[in-house]
Design an enzyme around this catalytic site. Structure first.
Site, PDB file in Angstrom:
ATOM      1  N   LYS A  80      33.797  50.912  11.009  1.00 48.63           N
ATOM      2  CA  LYS A  80      34.766  51.134  11.793  1.00 48.63           C
ATOM      3  C   LYS A  80      34.826  50.400  13.384  1.00 48.63           C
ATOM      4  CE  LYS A  80      37.292  55.355  13.790  1.00 48.63           C
ATOM      5  NZ  LYS A  80      37.423  56.787  13.811  1.00 48.63           N
ATOM      6  N   SER A 155      41.754  58.882  12.481  1.00 46.47           N
ATOM      7  CA  SER A 155      41.638  57.516  12.717  1.00 46.47           C
ATOM      8  C   SER A 155      40.973  56.425  12.020  1.00 46.47           C
ATOM      9  CB  SER A 155      41.145  57.717  14.174  1.00 46.47           C
ATOM     10  OG  SER A 155      39.764  58.107  14.290  1.00 46.47           O
ATOM     11  N   SER A 179      38.831  62.592  11.633  1.00 45.46           N
ATOM     12  CA  SER A 179      39.073  61.269  11.486  1.00 45.46           C
ATOM     13  C   SER A 179      38.505  60.468  10.371  1.00 45.46           C
ATOM     14  CB  SER A 179      38.671  60.547  12.833  1.00 45.46           C
ATOM     15  OG  SER A 179      39.792  60.796  13.686  1.00 45.46           O
TER      16      SER A 179
END
Lengths: 477, 97
Positions: A80, A155, A179
């Site tokens: 990420k 996310s 997330s």
């Protein structure tokens, strides 16, 4: 015959050791898939070039050490965009950090490098982790590989999509309110959030510091465990990592008591509810027991979260001022830009997207004199109550189960109202508020507009009882 | 209900700005979010609850064992948007007007 990139980590690790394919071939398969599919999916903000030396080092280690080489040796992973890799851009999908190159690596990256894992690229996300769809990325949304008219969740949507589409064998994300788990449910993969403090956050771009934890996204429960084992542990550089034995060591039973808070399931869509009930029946058939539990304060979990998170986020985002790194807007003197403050405001106004701005406003409000008691302090007190209720429920149950989300992946633009988007996190935030570990695993599919979409079941366990989650999740998926 | 002026003031406190054209929208959204989280008002808390701290909470690490002087200087200075040698260049901090 599966292609190398379509294998689980466990399968690929075996094949690498059996010399059925090389690290180079595995890397090339992932890189080729990533380059082919990324223009459509936008899962990666950047696909890294092959690091020849790293690929060779991983191959040599497998050749030399065989089965004793770490399971992630030579395995291409998705990272990420809020996890720092030295020398690479880490933007948290924000314009304010678009040009920020990490001067050091996060502890998790150092650990992965020491195990000769490889990095396919940095994955798309909602800006600073603020969102549940990746629509809040400054660089365009990621599409769900299962139905490209729908969001992948967020996310960590880029990591979830890249793992689901087999562009990487596993992925890392961060989980502040769901997330890793919510996008995993939407993309049909396994999403894991360890106990708060189980993994170092050194070198992770902070969102909500009392909630943030690095999480794993994988194509199997065994893979999720490998990804977690590879990065967990105390870190002197993060004073909030868990010391050994902070919590009482809990046993992992053979037959589980699965606690279900029926009173929280009202808003779940009927076919998601049906998939959940079918899964519970499967667990019963396997010898586990389903027990009813109550968590009365849970209905306030989401309001609590959306007080605590903006408060902490507004504080964490205060460091982005355009002075030392990142976007640096300068208001010219003729436009009234006389002092430092003008440049701060100019930079932050241009660099932050709408959602960070909304949360900065709310966070500033709930922390302001006159309101801090009614909002932030009360929310912190409510967290104590939530923890107590969970502790109480864990006397009757070994794990607590509910659907990861009330519905499957939604269409782009369907939740343009901020509060509607916040409701996405209704089931996942409590594990962050209490600091407990949680996992989402696929529990079946529901049909929307002729497409079959995955949905997930969510299990929570007591602090540091990760083992229970891997065990019960393996019984489902 | 928040007014546009209140939202503008909060933005200034937080060192951001909301463009005039978006102020209406931000004010509305601010109100909606605040109305949603204000559900918490209904929750009755038992006495004495506020003092209890979680076993593991977010803390800064102790300010000790610094890295060697200069070890990071080049990397950090490289990221400066404006510099003079190893110094960060910024505008004046206060005005005398």
């Amino acid at each position: 015959m599966k292609k190398p990139n379509e294998m689980t980590i466990v399968e690929a690790a075996k094949k690498l050791r059996a010399k059925e394919f090389s690290v180079r071939e595995l890397w090339d398969a992932c890189a080729a898939a990533a380059h082919a599919q990324n223009p459509e999916l936008n899962a990666f903000l950047e696909i890294f070039d092959a690091e020849q030396a790293d690929i060779e080092a991983a191959q040599r280690r497998i050749d030399r050490e065989g089965d004793t080489a770490p399971p992630l040796c030579g395995i291409p992973l998705a990272i990420k965009d809020n996890i720092l890799i030295e020398g690479k851009v880490a933007s948290a999908a924000s314009k304010i950090l678009e040009n920020y190159r990490a001067p050091y690596s996060a502890t998790v990256i150092e650990k992965l490098k020491a195990q000769n894992a490889l990095f396919v690229g940095r994955t798309n996300m909602d800006e600073f982790g603020m969102g549940a769809s990746t629509e809040n990325s400054a660089f365009g949304p990621t599409k769900n590989p299962r139905d490209t008219s729908r969001v992948p969740g967020g996310s960590s949507g880029g990591s979830a999509a890249s793992v689901a589409a087999h562009l990487a064998l596993g992925g890392y994300g961060t989980d502040t309110g769901g997330s890793c788990r919510q996008p995993s449910a939407y993309c049909g993969v396994v999403g894991f959030k360890p106990t708060y403090g189980a993994v170092s956050r050194y070198g992770i771009i902070a969102l909500g510091s009392s909630l943030d934890q690095v999480g794993e996204l994988a194509n199997s429960v065994a893979d999720a465990r490998i990804l977690f084992d590879a990065i967990q542990g105390h870190d002197p550089l993060d004073a909030t990592t868990l010391p050994d034995k902070l919590y009482e060591v809990s046993q992992t039973p053979k037959r589980f008591r699965v606690g279900v808070p029926q009173h929280l399931l009202e808003g779940v869509e009927p076919d998601v509810r049906a998939a959940f009930d079918t899964t519970l029946n499967r667990l019963r058939d396997a010898g586990h027991e389903v027990v009813d539990i109550t968590l009365p304060t849970s209905k306030y979990a989401l309001p609590v979260y959306y007080i605590v998170l903006p408060a902490e986020a507004s504080t964490n985002l205060a460091r982005y001022d355009g002075m030392r790194y990142g976007l640096a807007k300068r208001l010219p003197a003729q436009a009234g830009g006389k002092t430092l403050l003008d440049d701060y405001v100019e930079t932050r106004a241009a660099g932050f997207g709408d959602e960070p701005k909304r949360r900065i406003l709310i966070g500033t409000f709930v922390l302001s004199a006159g309101y801090v008691d009614a909002y932030y302090r009360k929310a912190e007190a409510a967290r104590v109550l939530l923890r107590r209720e969970y502790d109480e429920a864990f006397k009757k149950a070994d794990v607590i189960a509910f659907p990861t989300t009330p519905s499957p992946a939604f269409k782009f633009g369907a939740k343009s109202d901020p509060v509607a988007m916040y409701l996405e996190d209704v089931f996942t935030v409590t594990a962050n508020l209490t600091g407990m570990p949680a996992i989402s695993v696929p529990m079946g599919e529901v049909e929307r507009e002729g497409k079959k979409l995955p949905v997930g079941i969510h299990f929570t366990a007591p602090h540091q009882a990760e083992e229970r989650l891997f065990r019960i999740a393996s019984a489902v998926y | 209900m928040a007014t546009r002026e209140e939202v503008k003031k909060l933005a200034a406190l937080a060192r951001i700005s909301v463009p005039e054209g978006q102020l209406e929208k931000f004010t509305k959204e601010f109100d909606a979010i605040l109305a949603y989280v204000s559900q918490l008002e209904e929750l009755k808390l038992p006495k004495g609850l506020k003092e209890e701290k979680p076993m593991l909470r977010n803390v800064f690490r102790a300010d000790e064992n610094p890295t060697a002087p200069g070890a990071w200087t080049k990397k950090l200075v490289d990221a400066f948007p404006e510099k003079e040698n190893d110094y960060l260049v910024v505008k004046q901090i206060i005005t005398h007007e």
